[in-house]
Design a protein around this motif. Sequence first.
Motif, PDB file in Angstrom:
ATOM      1  N   VAL A  17      26.962  17.120   2.877  1.00 12.71           N
ATOM      2  CA  VAL A  17      25.851  16.021   2.329  1.00 12.71           C
ATOM      3  C   VAL A  17      24.838  15.502   3.404  1.00 12.71           C
ATOM      4  O   VAL A  17      25.318  15.688   4.529  1.00 12.71           O
ATOM      5  N   ASN A  18      23.714  15.560   2.974  1.00 13.03           N
ATOM      6  CA  ASN A  18      22.710  14.988   3.822  1.00 13.03           C
ATOM      7  C   ASN A  18      22.276  13.583   4.221  1.00 13.03           C
ATOM      8  O   ASN A  18      22.070  13.450   5.400  1.00 13.03           O
ATOM      9  N   ARG A  19      22.892  12.773   3.338  1.00 14.94           N
ATOM     10  CA  ARG A  19      22.768  11.380   3.852  1.00 14.94           C
ATOM     11  C   ARG A  19      24.367  10.839   4.091  1.00 14.94           C
ATOM     12  O   ARG A  19      25.164  11.586   4.101  1.00 14.94           O
ATOM     13  N   PRO A  20      24.517  10.000   4.739  1.00 15.26           N
ATOM     14  CA  PRO A  20      25.506   9.299   5.138  1.00 15.26           C
ATOM     15  C   PRO A  20      26.545   8.771   4.057  1.00 15.26           C
ATOM     16  O   PRO A  20      25.795   7.962   3.280  1.00 15.26           O
ATOM     17  N   VAL A  21      27.591   9.413   3.971  1.00 16.77           N
ATOM     18  CA  VAL A  21      28.524   8.712   2.755  1.00 16.77           C
ATOM     19  C   VAL A  21      29.893   8.720   3.377  1.00 16.77           C
ATOM     20  O   VAL A  21      30.357   9.390   4.399  1.00 16.77           O
ATOM     21  N   ALA A  41      34.756  24.147 -10.321  1.00 18.98           N
ATOM     22  CA  ALA A  41      33.336  24.017 -10.739  1.00 18.98           C
ATOM     23  C   ALA A  41      32.739  22.631 -10.165  1.00 18.98           C
ATOM     24  O   ALA A  41      33.157  21.511 -10.870  1.00 18.98           O
ATOM     25  N   LEU A  42      32.005  22.429  -9.225  1.00 22.67           N
ATOM     26  CA  LEU A  42      31.535  21.195  -8.592  1.00 22.67           C
ATOM     27  C   LEU A  42      30.139  20.811  -9.359  1.00 22.67           C
ATOM     28  O   LEU A  42      29.422  21.550  -9.681  1.00 22.67           O
ATOM     29  N   GLY A  43      30.003  19.313  -8.974  1.00 26.66           N
ATOM     30  CA  GLY A  43      28.686  18.986  -9.092  1.00 26.66           C
ATOM     31  C   GLY A  43      28.520  17.830  -8.335  1.00 26.66           C
ATOM     32  O   GLY A  43      29.675  17.275  -7.576  1.00 26.66           O
ATOM     33  N   HIS A  44      27.476  16.952  -8.672  1.00 24.39           N
ATOM     34  CA  HIS A  44      27.388  15.891  -7.711  1.00 24.39           C
ATOM     35  C   HIS A  44      26.002  16.163  -6.618  1.00 24.39           C
ATOM     36  O   HIS A  44      25.295  15.321  -6.403  1.00 24.39           O
ATOM     37  N   THR A  45      26.520  16.815  -5.725  1.00 25.27           N
ATOM     38  CA  THR A  45      25.258  17.105  -4.734  1.00 25.27           C
ATOM     39  C   THR A  45      24.181  17.847  -5.332  1.00 25.27           C
ATOM     40  O   THR A  45      24.278  18.904  -5.955  1.00 25.27           O
ATOM     41  N   HIS A  46      22.976  17.591  -5.070  1.00 22.95           N
ATOM     42  CA  HIS A  46      21.809  18.141  -5.746  1.00 22.95           C
ATOM     43  C   HIS A  46      21.361  19.598  -5.076  1.00 22.95           C
ATOM     44  O   HIS A  46      20.136  19.616  -5.082  1.00 22.95           O
ATOM     45  N   LYS A  47      22.175  20.132  -4.362  1.00 23.80           N
ATOM     46  CA  LYS A  47      21.547  21.516  -4.024  1.00 23.80           C
ATOM     47  C   LYS A  47      22.684  22.456  -4.186  1.00 23.80           C
ATOM     48  O   LYS A  47      23.806  22.024  -4.266  1.00 23.80           O
ATOM     49  N   LYS A  48      22.425  23.824  -4.124  1.00 27.98           N
ATOM     50  CA  LYS A  48      23.374  24.714  -4.286  1.00 27.98           C
ATOM     51  C   LYS A  48      24.197  25.265  -2.939  1.00 27.98           C
ATOM     52  O   LYS A  48      23.733  25.308  -1.994  1.00 27.98           O
ATOM     53  N   PHE A  49      25.568  25.174  -3.153  1.00 23.08           N
ATOM     54  CA  PHE A  49      26.401  25.702  -2.094  1.00 23.08           C
ATOM     55  C   PHE A  49      27.660  26.473  -2.582  1.00 23.08           C
ATOM     56  O   PHE A  49      27.895  26.143  -3.766  1.00 23.08           O
ATOM     57  N   ASP A  50      28.268  27.009  -1.852  1.00 26.27           N
ATOM     58  CA  ASP A  50      29.619  27.363  -2.425  1.00 26.27           C
ATOM     59  C   ASP A  50      30.647  27.315  -1.049  1.00 26.27           C
ATOM     60  O   ASP A  50      30.000  27.346   0.045  1.00 26.27           O
TER      61      ASP A  50
END
Length: 436
Positions: A185-189, A209-218
Amino acid sequence: MSRFLHIADIHLGIRRYNLPDRTNDFFRAWQEVIERYAIGRRVDFVLIAGDLFDRRNVDPQAANHAMIMLRKLEAARIPVLVIEGNHDSHEFTSRFSWLRSFSQWGYIKLLEPEWTDGTPSLTQWNDVEARGSYIDIGDARIFGSIWFGTTIGQALPLMSEAVRQNRREGATNIMLLHSDIEGQVNRPVQNALSLSKLSLLRGAVDYLALGHTHKKFDIEEWAFNPGSLEACNVDEVEAERGAYIIETDGPRLKIEFVSAGADYFQRPFKRIEYQIDSLDEPDQARQEIFEFLREQCAKDEEDDLKKPIIELTLRGQLAFKNSLLRLDKLKEQAIEELRPLGLIINNKTIPKQLAVALGLGRDTPRSERELKVIEDIIRPDPRFGHRAQEFAALIVEAKRLALEGESPEKILRLIEDRLFQAAAEHEQAALAEGAD
Ligand SMILES: [Mn+2]
């Protein structure tokens, strides 16, 4: 063997920045990905790991955008397995939600665990009731989950235990999860799922199968997050995002990633800056910014699909009140005459009187920076400006004494001494000058 498409964060119906055409871009991305990579590749099923819609109160246009492609998938006999995201989750006070309705009507299968007394129980998908927590398709078993929000830390161990008990041996066990993940995560959470808790799922499922963070990662080629299909805000533009097409052979995975922009439609963004210094008159400043915009727009593609959204950032020092710039007027004029697809204006200018400590390098020590800020604030004051440097040092010293717990009387005496001393010296100097 099965083949499936994994996408997340489609955000149909997005209204960010008030750009009415933007929601069509999100439809176009969704349309192309489904046509090319779900129907075109004849996948066995599609996974949507949350945030199909941008808001839980789905508006009619967004519902149409969803239905156009869901009906094509239905015609191609490709099931669509969906979980809620934070944007389209149901309200706790209601058992109704648009995702649940779409699921009841048969266009998607919303996979949800049932919670009683704080524990999840998982049931197999029931076609008659159109509900369930997991489903078998070919040699895959797919588990759903819900948007856990702040309770993810407590809920995940329970969920992973429930999934472990219901896994199908010999099958590819897959789970859908919408969550922030530690380190991604880029922002503080506060509610990012820790990697140690995430690893609890590792023994339970073969593909997360993840979702929520708007950038690709594994994570270790086992948990995959494709990112949003389009950029939901300007800051996401640079991030890699897209869709996964996965082929499974028991526990073995063959992973293919298709990338936004390169492999399917993506709206270009043009980020430009304008330095506003040296313009003292608001109308003239606005006109010059407009001319700058005109030049920039003239370079843009005519083709509607390639035309960029423009983000203009204004920087520099403003010699007049911010509101006099009338950026609303500028925007109106630009939209009418230049017809950009979208225009976002960021005003990062600062008022001249607050422009202090400019030109200090990044590595300037904090103490030196502080001194310079105070000095620059004093300088325009006709009473003290001629001794700004001296008084800045005095203020810093008074602050140091206060932090050391020195008595207010003593600090006051120090300030008075220096002030009078300064005044006396000044007077003497003036007299000496007069004597010449
Ligand atoms: Mn999202």
